[in-house]
Design a protein around this motif. Structure first.
Motif, PDB file in Angstrom:
ATOM      1  N   THR A 167     -41.801  34.967  49.251  1.00  0.00           N
ATOM      2  CA  THR A 167     -42.741  36.180  48.947  1.00  0.00           C
ATOM      3  C   THR A 167     -43.948  35.712  49.767  1.00  0.00           C
ATOM      4  O   THR A 167     -44.634  36.712  50.357  1.00  0.00           O
ATOM      5  CB  THR A 167     -42.913  36.133  47.403  1.00  0.00           C
ATOM      6  OG1 THR A 167     -41.773  36.599  46.841  1.00  0.00           O
ATOM      7  CG2 THR A 167     -43.980  37.300  47.409  1.00  0.00           C
ATOM      8  N   VAL A 168     -44.316  34.327  49.693  1.00  0.00           N
ATOM      9  CA  VAL A 168     -45.450  34.246  50.490  1.00  0.00           C
ATOM     10  C   VAL A 168     -45.619  34.472  51.882  1.00  0.00           C
ATOM     11  O   VAL A 168     -46.415  34.354  52.879  1.00  0.00           O
ATOM     12  CB  VAL A 168     -45.987  32.779  50.037  1.00  0.00           C
ATOM     13  CG1 VAL A 168     -47.243  32.190  50.852  1.00  0.00           C
ATOM     14  CG2 VAL A 168     -46.526  32.592  48.446  1.00  0.00           C
ATOM     15  N   ALA A 169     -44.118  33.960  52.484  1.00  0.00           N
ATOM     16  CA  ALA A 169     -44.219  33.807  53.924  1.00  0.00           C
ATOM     17  C   ALA A 169     -44.246  35.476  54.349  1.00  0.00           C
ATOM     18  O   ALA A 169     -44.511  36.008  55.351  1.00  0.00           O
ATOM     19  CB  ALA A 169     -42.715  33.164  54.144  1.00  0.00           C
ATOM     20  N   ARG A 170     -43.370  36.342  53.610  1.00  0.00           N
ATOM     21  CA  ARG A 170     -43.331  37.673  53.813  1.00  0.00           C
ATOM     22  C   ARG A 170     -44.859  38.327  53.793  1.00  0.00           C
ATOM     23  O   ARG A 170     -45.230  39.192  54.981  1.00  0.00           O
ATOM     24  CB  ARG A 170     -42.622  38.335  52.979  1.00  0.00           C
ATOM     25  CG  ARG A 170     -42.479  39.836  52.951  1.00  0.00           C
ATOM     26  CD  ARG A 170     -41.860  40.425  54.188  1.00  0.00           C
ATOM     27  NE  ARG A 170     -41.804  41.717  54.363  1.00  0.00           N
ATOM     28  CZ  ARG A 170     -41.331  42.595  55.328  1.00  0.00           C
ATOM     29  NH1 ARG A 170     -40.636  41.899  56.295  1.00  0.00           N
ATOM     30  NH2 ARG A 170     -41.678  43.793  55.246  1.00  0.00           N
ATOM     31  N   GLU A 182     -54.826  33.287  51.953  1.00  0.00           N
ATOM     32  CA  GLU A 182     -55.055  31.950  51.877  1.00  0.00           C
ATOM     33  C   GLU A 182     -55.763  31.373  50.561  1.00  0.00           C
ATOM     34  O   GLU A 182     -55.462  30.555  49.904  1.00  0.00           O
ATOM     35  CB  GLU A 182     -56.112  31.641  52.950  1.00  0.00           C
ATOM     36  CG  GLU A 182     -56.636  30.271  52.876  1.00  0.00           C
ATOM     37  CD  GLU A 182     -57.716  30.034  54.060  1.00  0.00           C
ATOM     38  OE1 GLU A 182     -58.289  28.620  54.194  1.00  0.00           O
ATOM     39  OE2 GLU A 182     -58.189  30.853  54.932  1.00  0.00           O
ATOM     40  N   PRO A 183     -56.793  32.435  50.096  1.00  0.00           N
ATOM     41  CA  PRO A 183     -57.045  32.145  48.819  1.00  0.00           C
ATOM     42  C   PRO A 183     -56.079  32.430  47.662  1.00  0.00           C
ATOM     43  O   PRO A 183     -56.170  31.468  46.474  1.00  0.00           O
ATOM     44  CB  PRO A 183     -58.240  33.331  48.510  1.00  0.00           C
ATOM     45  CG  PRO A 183     -57.890  34.281  49.465  1.00  0.00           C
ATOM     46  CD  PRO A 183     -57.368  33.525  50.417  1.00  0.00           C
ATOM     47  N   VAL A 184     -55.303  33.288  47.722  1.00  0.00           N
ATOM     48  CA  VAL A 184     -54.147  33.259  46.682  1.00  0.00           C
ATOM     49  C   VAL A 184     -53.288  32.279  46.899  1.00  0.00           C
ATOM     50  O   VAL A 184     -52.726  31.506  45.689  1.00  0.00           O
ATOM     51  CB  VAL A 184     -53.060  34.407  47.091  1.00  0.00           C
ATOM     52  CG1 VAL A 184     -51.674  34.665  46.328  1.00  0.00           C
ATOM     53  CG2 VAL A 184     -53.861  35.860  47.143  1.00  0.00           C
ATOM     54  N   THR A 185     -52.897  31.275  47.906  1.00  0.00           N
ATOM     55  CA  THR A 185     -51.951  30.232  47.666  1.00  0.00           C
ATOM     56  C   THR A 185     -52.891  29.246  47.322  1.00  0.00           C
ATOM     57  O   THR A 185     -52.389  28.212  46.519  1.00  0.00           O
ATOM     58  CB  THR A 185     -51.470  29.780  49.271  1.00  0.00           C
ATOM     59  OG1 THR A 185     -52.592  29.818  50.076  1.00  0.00           O
ATOM     60  CG2 THR A 185     -50.663  30.840  49.762  1.00  0.00           C
ATOM     61  N   TYR A 186     -54.262  29.164  47.577  1.00  0.00           N
ATOM     62  CA  TYR A 186     -55.145  28.097  46.868  1.00  0.00           C
ATOM     63  C   TYR A 186     -55.047  28.157  45.399  1.00  0.00           C
ATOM     64  O   TYR A 186     -54.930  27.152  44.613  1.00  0.00           O
ATOM     65  CB  TYR A 186     -56.390  28.128  47.596  1.00  0.00           C
ATOM     66  CG  TYR A 186     -57.422  27.216  46.881  1.00  0.00           C
ATOM     67  CD1 TYR A 186     -57.580  25.900  47.314  1.00  0.00           C
ATOM     68  CD2 TYR A 186     -58.517  27.589  45.728  1.00  0.00           C
ATOM     69  CE1 TYR A 186     -58.476  25.099  46.713  1.00  0.00           C
ATOM     70  CE2 TYR A 186     -59.365  26.925  45.417  1.00  0.00           C
ATOM     71  CZ  TYR A 186     -59.246  25.409  45.803  1.00  0.00           C
ATOM     72  OH  TYR A 186     -60.263  24.545  45.232  1.00  0.00           O
ATOM     73  N   LEU A 187     -55.388  29.449  44.918  1.00  0.00           N
ATOM     74  CA  LEU A 187     -55.348  29.335  43.506  1.00  0.00           C
ATOM     75  C   LEU A 187     -54.236  29.260  42.993  1.00  0.00           C
ATOM     76  O   LEU A 187     -53.874  28.776  41.773  1.00  0.00           O
ATOM     77  CB  LEU A 187     -55.766  31.126  43.259  1.00  0.00           C
ATOM     78  CG  LEU A 187     -57.473  31.327  43.692  1.00  0.00           C
ATOM     79  CD1 LEU A 187     -57.491  32.764  43.217  1.00  0.00           C
ATOM     80  CD2 LEU A 187     -58.052  30.435  42.820  1.00  0.00           C
ATOM     81  N   VAL A 193     -51.743  22.743  39.235  1.00  0.00           N
ATOM     82  CA  VAL A 193     -52.262  21.492  38.757  1.00  0.00           C
ATOM     83  C   VAL A 193     -52.710  21.532  37.274  1.00  0.00           C
ATOM     84  O   VAL A 193     -52.533  20.868  36.596  1.00  0.00           O
ATOM     85  CB  VAL A 193     -53.603  21.114  39.765  1.00  0.00           C
ATOM     86  CG1 VAL A 193     -54.343  20.110  39.188  1.00  0.00           C
ATOM     87  CG2 VAL A 193     -53.092  20.825  41.118  1.00  0.00           C
ATOM     88  N   ILE A 194     -53.186  22.770  37.068  1.00  0.00           N
ATOM     89  CA  ILE A 194     -53.897  23.084  35.543  1.00  0.00           C
ATOM     90  C   ILE A 194     -52.636  22.965  34.943  1.00  0.00           C
ATOM     91  O   ILE A 194     -52.612  22.413  33.478  1.00  0.00           O
ATOM     92  CB  ILE A 194     -54.429  24.494  35.537  1.00  0.00           C
ATOM     93  CG1 ILE A 194     -55.709  24.349  36.419  1.00  0.00           C
ATOM     94  CG2 ILE A 194     -54.785  24.751  33.961  1.00  0.00           C
ATOM     95  CD1 ILE A 194     -56.465  25.672  36.440  1.00  0.00           C
ATOM     96  N   LEU A 195     -51.615  23.637  35.109  1.00  0.00           N
ATOM     97  CA  LEU A 195     -50.382  23.545  34.043  1.00  0.00           C
ATOM     98  C   LEU A 195     -49.801  22.165  34.073  1.00  0.00           C
ATOM     99  O   LEU A 195     -49.279  21.686  33.098  1.00  0.00           O
ATOM    100  CB  LEU A 195     -49.144  24.526  34.864  1.00  0.00           C
ATOM    101  CG  LEU A 195     -49.332  26.051  34.843  1.00  0.00           C
ATOM    102  CD1 LEU A 195     -48.261  26.829  35.657  1.00  0.00           C
ATOM    103  CD2 LEU A 195     -49.571  26.444  33.192  1.00  0.00           C
ATOM    104  N   GLY A 196     -49.771  21.201  35.315  1.00  0.00           N
ATOM    105  CA  GLY A 196     -49.544  19.966  35.115  1.00  0.00           C
ATOM    106  C   GLY A 196     -50.378  19.068  34.093  1.00  0.00           C
ATOM    107  O   GLY A 196     -49.779  18.306  33.346  1.00  0.00           O
ATOM    108  N   TYR A 197     -51.542  19.582  34.193  1.00  0.00           N
ATOM    109  CA  TYR A 197     -52.388  18.787  32.979  1.00  0.00           C
ATOM    110  C   TYR A 197     -52.192  19.068  31.687  1.00  0.00           C
ATOM    111  O   TYR A 197     -52.305  18.225  30.777  1.00  0.00           O
ATOM    112  CB  TYR A 197     -53.912  18.855  33.429  1.00  0.00           C
ATOM    113  CG  TYR A 197     -54.857  18.266  32.853  1.00  0.00           C
ATOM    114  CD1 TYR A 197     -55.048  16.789  33.007  1.00  0.00           C
ATOM    115  CD2 TYR A 197     -55.765  18.552  31.696  1.00  0.00           C
ATOM    116  CE1 TYR A 197     -55.917  15.916  32.469  1.00  0.00           C
ATOM    117  CE2 TYR A 197     -56.539  17.892  31.000  1.00  0.00           C
ATOM    118  CZ  TYR A 197     -56.654  16.318  31.350  1.00  0.00           C
ATOM    119  OH  TYR A 197     -57.443  15.996  30.876  1.00  0.00           O
TER     120      TYR A 197
END
Length: 309
Positions: A167-170, A182-187, A193-197
Motif C-alpha cells: 500500500t505504501v509503495a503504491r 513521508e509524514p504518513v510513514t513517519y507517523l 514505537v508507541i505500541l511497543g512501549y
C-alpha cells in the motif's frame, strides 16, 4: 509363618502359635496376626509373641536368617524390623526360634517378595498413571492446537506487513507521491514505537517476535485448557504423587535388587522432571496473563476519567 505388607506401610506377621508351644500344649484357633512397624526393634516382636504364648517360664526368642551362600546369621533384638527384613529378603525367609532351657522350637517365616510388598503401591501408581495418561493426551492436543493457532497468527501478521508495504509503495510511487507519504510513514513508524512501549508496560518484557509468539501460545493454551476442562493444578499434583510412589517402590526395589524396575523408574522420573518444568512455565505464563489483565483493568477507569475531563 508369613510376613505380609499392608496398605499402611506396616508389616503383618502371621504366626501359628500352636507350633511354638514349648510344653506341647496347643493354643487352638486360627493363626495370630501381629502388626509391626519397620522402625520397631525385633525385641518388640519378641514381647508380643511371649505375651501371646502365655508361657509360664521366660522363654527367649531369636531371629536368624541365611545369606545366599547358606551362612546362618543371628540378629540382635535391637535391630530394626525394616533392616532385618531387608537382609532376609535375599533368601525370602527367616527362622523364628523359641527356646526355654533345653527345649527349642523353630518356625520358618516367609518374607514377602517384591511384587507382594509393593502390591498396594503399584496399584495406586497404576491408578495415577491411568488418569495422567488421559490428561497428558488432552494436554498434548491443546498444546498442538495452541501452537498451530499462534503460527497462523504469525503468518497473518506477515501478510499484514506485506499488504502495508504494498500500500505504501503504491501510494508513494503512483498515486500521492513522496511529499504526501513521508509524514504518513513517519507517523506510522512512531505509532509502532508507541505500541511497543505500551506492550512493555502491559507485559513487563521487551518487544520481540519471540515474546509476542510465546504470549500468543500461552493465551491460546490457557483458553483451550479451560474450555476442555483440563486442570493443570490437578495434573501437577498427579505428577508429584506418581513421583512419590515411584520413589517408595524404588527404595523397596533396592532391597530386592530389582534393576529393571529401577531403570524404568529412572526413565520415567526424567520425563516427570521435564513435565514439572513445563508446569512451572505454564503457571508462570498464567500469572503473567492475570497480572497483565489486572493492570489493564486498573488503568481503564483512570483513562475514562481523563477522557471525560
Amino acid at each position: 509363618g508369613k510376613l505380609s505388607p499392608t496398605s499402611s506401610h506396616l508389616f503383618k506377621l502371621i504366626l501359628p502359635l500352636d507350633r511354638l508351644q514349648l510344653d506341647g500344649k496347643t493354643v487352638g484357633g486360627p493363626p495370630t496376626v501381629f502388626l509391626v512397624h519397620p522402625s520397631q526393634p525385633l525385641s518388640h516382636i519378641s514381647r508380643l509373641i511371649i505375651s501371646s504364648l502365655g508361657a509360664s517360664g521366660t522363654p527367649t526368642i531369636s531371629f536368624t536368617s541365611a545369606t545366599p551362600r547358606g551362612r546362618q546369621l543371628q540378629w540382635s533384638e535391637s535391630t530394626d524390623v525394616g533392616d532385618f527384613i531387608r537382609d532376609a529378603a535375599r533368601t525370602r525367609q527367616f527362622e523364628l526360634k523359641v527356646k526355654e532351657g533345653a527345649v527349642e522350637k523353630c518356625l520358618p517365616v516367609e518374607v514377602p517378595s517384591f511384587a507382594d510388598r509393593t502390591r498396594f503401591l503399584r496399584r495406586g501408581l497404576e491408578a495415577v498413571e491411568k488418569e495422567l495418561k488421559g490428561m497428558e493426551e488432552l494436554k498434548r492436543q491443546c498444546d498442538m492446537e495452541a501452537h498451530r493457532g499462534a503460527r497462523r497468527m504469525a503468518v497473518g501478521g506477515l501478510a499484514m506487513l506485506v499488504a502495508y508495504w504494498g500500500t505504501v509503495a503504491r501510494l508513494t510511487f503512483w498515486d500521492l507521491g513522496w511529499d504526501t507519504m513521508e509524514p504518513v510513514t513517519y507517523l506510522s513508524g512512531l505509532s509502532m514505537v508507541i505500541l511497543g512501549y505500551l506492550w512493555f508496560l502491559y507485559q513487563g518484557r521487551e518487544v520481540s517476535y519471540s515474546s509476542a509468539f510465546d504470549r500468543s501460545v500461552s493465551t491460546r493454551r490457557q483458553a483451550l485448557y479451560k474450555a476442555r476442562g483440563l486442570d493443570i493444578d490437578r495434573w501437577a499434583d498427579l505428577i508429584t504423587e506418581a513421583k512419590s510412589l515411584r520413589k517408595e517402590i524404588r527404595k523397596i526395589a533396592e532391597d530386592y535388587d530389582e534393576r529393571r524396575w529401577q531403570e524404568r523408574t529412572e526413565e520415567r522420573e526424567r520425563a516427570e522432571g521435564q513435565a514439572q518444568k513445563e508446569v512451572k512455565e505454564i503457571k508462570r505464563a498464567s500469572r503473567e496473563t492475570e497480572n497483565g489483565s489486572g493492570t489493564a483493568s486498573s488503568q481503564s477507569p483512570s483513562s475514562a476519567r481523563d477522557t471525560g475531563a
